[in-house]
Scaffold this active site. Structure first.
Site, mmCIF file in Angstrom:
data_model
loop_
_atom_site.group_PDB
_atom_site.id
_atom_site.type_symbol
_atom_site.label_atom_id
_atom_site.label_comp_id
_atom_site.label_asym_id
_atom_site.label_seq_id
_atom_site.Cartn_x
_atom_site.Cartn_y
_atom_site.Cartn_z
ATOM 1 C CD GLU A 256 -10.892 -6.176 -2.848
ATOM 2 O OE1 GLU A 256 -9.926 -6.775 -2.333
ATOM 3 O OE2 GLU A 256 -12.005 -6.671 -3.039
ATOM 4 C CB CYS A 293 -10.771 -9.556 -0.065
ATOM 5 S SG CYS A 293 -12.452 -9.291 -0.532
#
Ligand code: NAP
Length: 498
Positions: A256, A293
């Site tokens: 990720e 994120c």
């Protein structure tokens, strides 16, 4: 008990001579514990033990693995203030965040314990039939997890990747994040205690320290390892993905990586509540000093007087937010150099930017660029990790759609609109759907709920495999594979297929 050693199975070792320390970013000085970088022999031992543990660990009853996960949660919880103090010393994050992240970490462990206490997650078919094909999901094998810098608990040693892999029967080796190895070591010790208390095989879990990339590389190359979980930079994730693909036996890397999380705001929304949106977004951009994120790094709207008023309002709100301490000097220097790269682009205007006055701190920055310039320069699509956002002013709706079509894969997108106009937004919604893993209506992207409905992942480069989520019960699907028995005698079948 903090020793700075590697935790390999049930043993603590430190045979190497390469050492490092973590840093307290608030005080801008090293923390006292000396950590020992894992040696090649320690890496090999951890992998061999994980390989050996795999058969017994993956075969034990789900209810026993559930007890192990619950015991990990109890042991981590029992660390109490000593753990949150260490977390704060190594990350500069405040107590509220430490408590919140600890709560999420414990919740995830207990959620996966409940999930695997019964075998429903295996999606078995054919059980009970006298003969023929029977199929179920089985554990893939030992998994390497890279601790994330921005979530020292919830995405690190006993975080979502570790908990989901252990839940389905995969032994885990964590490559601790060098910025918070002390936090990692405390949690690793709790995991080992839980493993011993609940009778798990040695090698079910190891925690290796390192401040360079070599230990992680060696782990990914080791033939005992069958999958990798990673959260961090695009450079790191892609390097590990390439390395795994080059093995004689390639393995999946679920990385990720970065995301700028586009936010689309309609003219109607700006006319009706532009100031309110500006206030909300100043909070979202600067939450956790922008180190999420899902941080909204890109805001797209059509150029107009309302859009200009929104830019002014947003800049004004951001100017009221105090600078904040970043996780580590390296993250702070990454933020500064990212800003500088953007500032070099002549078409980009910084409408709000303040130099931080304290070491390792960052103040918010807001940049503005025209749609055509954004489309023509992919450097402007890069993540600046921290409290940075760029407003892109499209000349019209057609250009706005073109901007979306030119975006790389993202974790999230947000659509801010008035309810009266939703019927006209199907085109934008579909264009966004092609690019992201989650789309939010009239909210903010920051904040990830640990629920079945959550997708935390997205098309490359947001993640290396958009078919999976790193958050929620469905995240176990990264660590399993389908397996069929054909015409097998019942005595040789696992209980869940009898
Ligand atoms: P990182 O540099 O990607 O490091 C993450 C982990 O991967 C560390 O343990 C690192 O090891 C390891 N690693 C990195 N490159 C590697 C390689 N080529 N081979 C093997 N292992 C490798 O991320 P970070 O330290 O968390 O932060 C650096 C930057 O990443 C941030 O400034 C930010 O831009 C970005 N980031 C993004 C997100 C996001 O979700 N978007 C989250 C966190 C960070 P070593 O540190 O030991 O070298």
């Amino acid at each position: 008990m903090i020793t700075g050693k590697n935790q390999i199975g049930f043993t603590q070792t430190a045979t190497g001579n390469v050492t490092y320390k973590t840093i307290n970013p608030l005080l801008n000085k090293e923390n006292p514990t000396v950590f020992y970088e894992a040696t090649q022999q320690e890496i090999n031992t951890a992998c061999a033990l994980a390989h050996k543990a795999f058969h017994s660990y993956s075969q034990i009853k789900g209810s026993k693995r559930a007890s192990f996960l619950s015991a990990i949660a109890d042991e981590v919880e029992a660390l109490g203030a000593s753990l949150t103090d260490m977390y704060m010393q190594e990350s500069g994050l405040p107590e509220g965040r430490a408590q919140g992240e600890l709560g999420r970490t414990l919740g995830q462990l207990r959620m996966f314990a409940e999930l695997v206490s019964q075998d429903k997650w295996r999606n078995s078919t054919g059980a009970g039939n006298a003969s023929g094909l029977k199929k179920a999901l089985i554990a893939i094998g030992p998994v390497v997890v890279f601790g994330a810098s921005n979530f020292p608990l919830a995405f690190s040693t006993a975080g979502g990747d570790t908990a989901s892999a252990l839940a389905v029967g995969c032994p885990v080796i964590v490559k601790s994040h060098p910025m918070h190895s002390g936090t990692g070591e405390m949690v690793a010790t709790a995991i080992i205690k839980a493993a011993q208390k609940t009778g798990m095989p040695e090698g079910v879990f190891s925690n290796l320290n390192s401040a360079g990339i070599e230990v992680g590389e060696e782990l990914v190359k080791n033939t005992a390892i069958k999958a990798v979980g990673f959260t961090g930079s695009h450079t790191g994730g892609r390097a590990l993905y390439n390395l795994a693909a080059q093995r004689d036996t390639p393995i999946p890397v679920f990385a990720e990586m970065g995301s700028i999380n586009p936010v689309i705001i309609t003219q109607e929304a700006l006319s009706n509540r532009g100031s309110q949106i500006a206030e909300t977004y100043a909070g979202s951009i600067t939450q956790g000093v922008g180190q999420f994120c899902t941080n909204p790094g890109l805001i797209i709207t059509v150029a107009s007087d309302e859009a200009q008023a929104f830019v002014n309002d947003l800049a004004n709100n951001l100017s009221k937010v105090e600078e904040g301490c970043m996780l580590h000097p390296r993250i702070q220097s990454g933020f500064t150099s990212g800003e500088k790269e953007m500032a070099k682009v002549p078409e980009v205007t910084f409408v709000m930017s303040t130099d931080s006055s304290k070491e390792n701190h960052a103040a918010p920055t807001l940049a503005v660029v025209k749609g055509v310039d954004f489309i023509n320069n992919s450097q402007l699509h890069k993540e600046v990790f921290g409290p940075f956002s760029m407003v892109v002013l499209a000349k019209d709706e057609a250009e706005l759609l073109k901007i979306i079509e030119n975006l790389e894969g993202q974790l999230t997108a947000t659509l801010i609109a008035q309810d009266e106009e939703v019927a006209t937004l199907q085109g934008i919604t579909l264009a966004l759907q092609d690019k992201v893993g989650r789309i939010i209506y009239n909210g903010v992207p920051t904040g990830v709920a640990v629920e079945d409905g959550m997708t935390h992942g997205g098309p490359y480069p947001a993640s290396t495999d958009s078919r999976f989520t790193a958050v929620g019960n469905h995240s176990i699907l990264r660590w399993v594979r389908p397996f069929s028995f054909q015409d097998f005698p019942s005595t040789l079948l696992p209980d869940y297929l009898k």
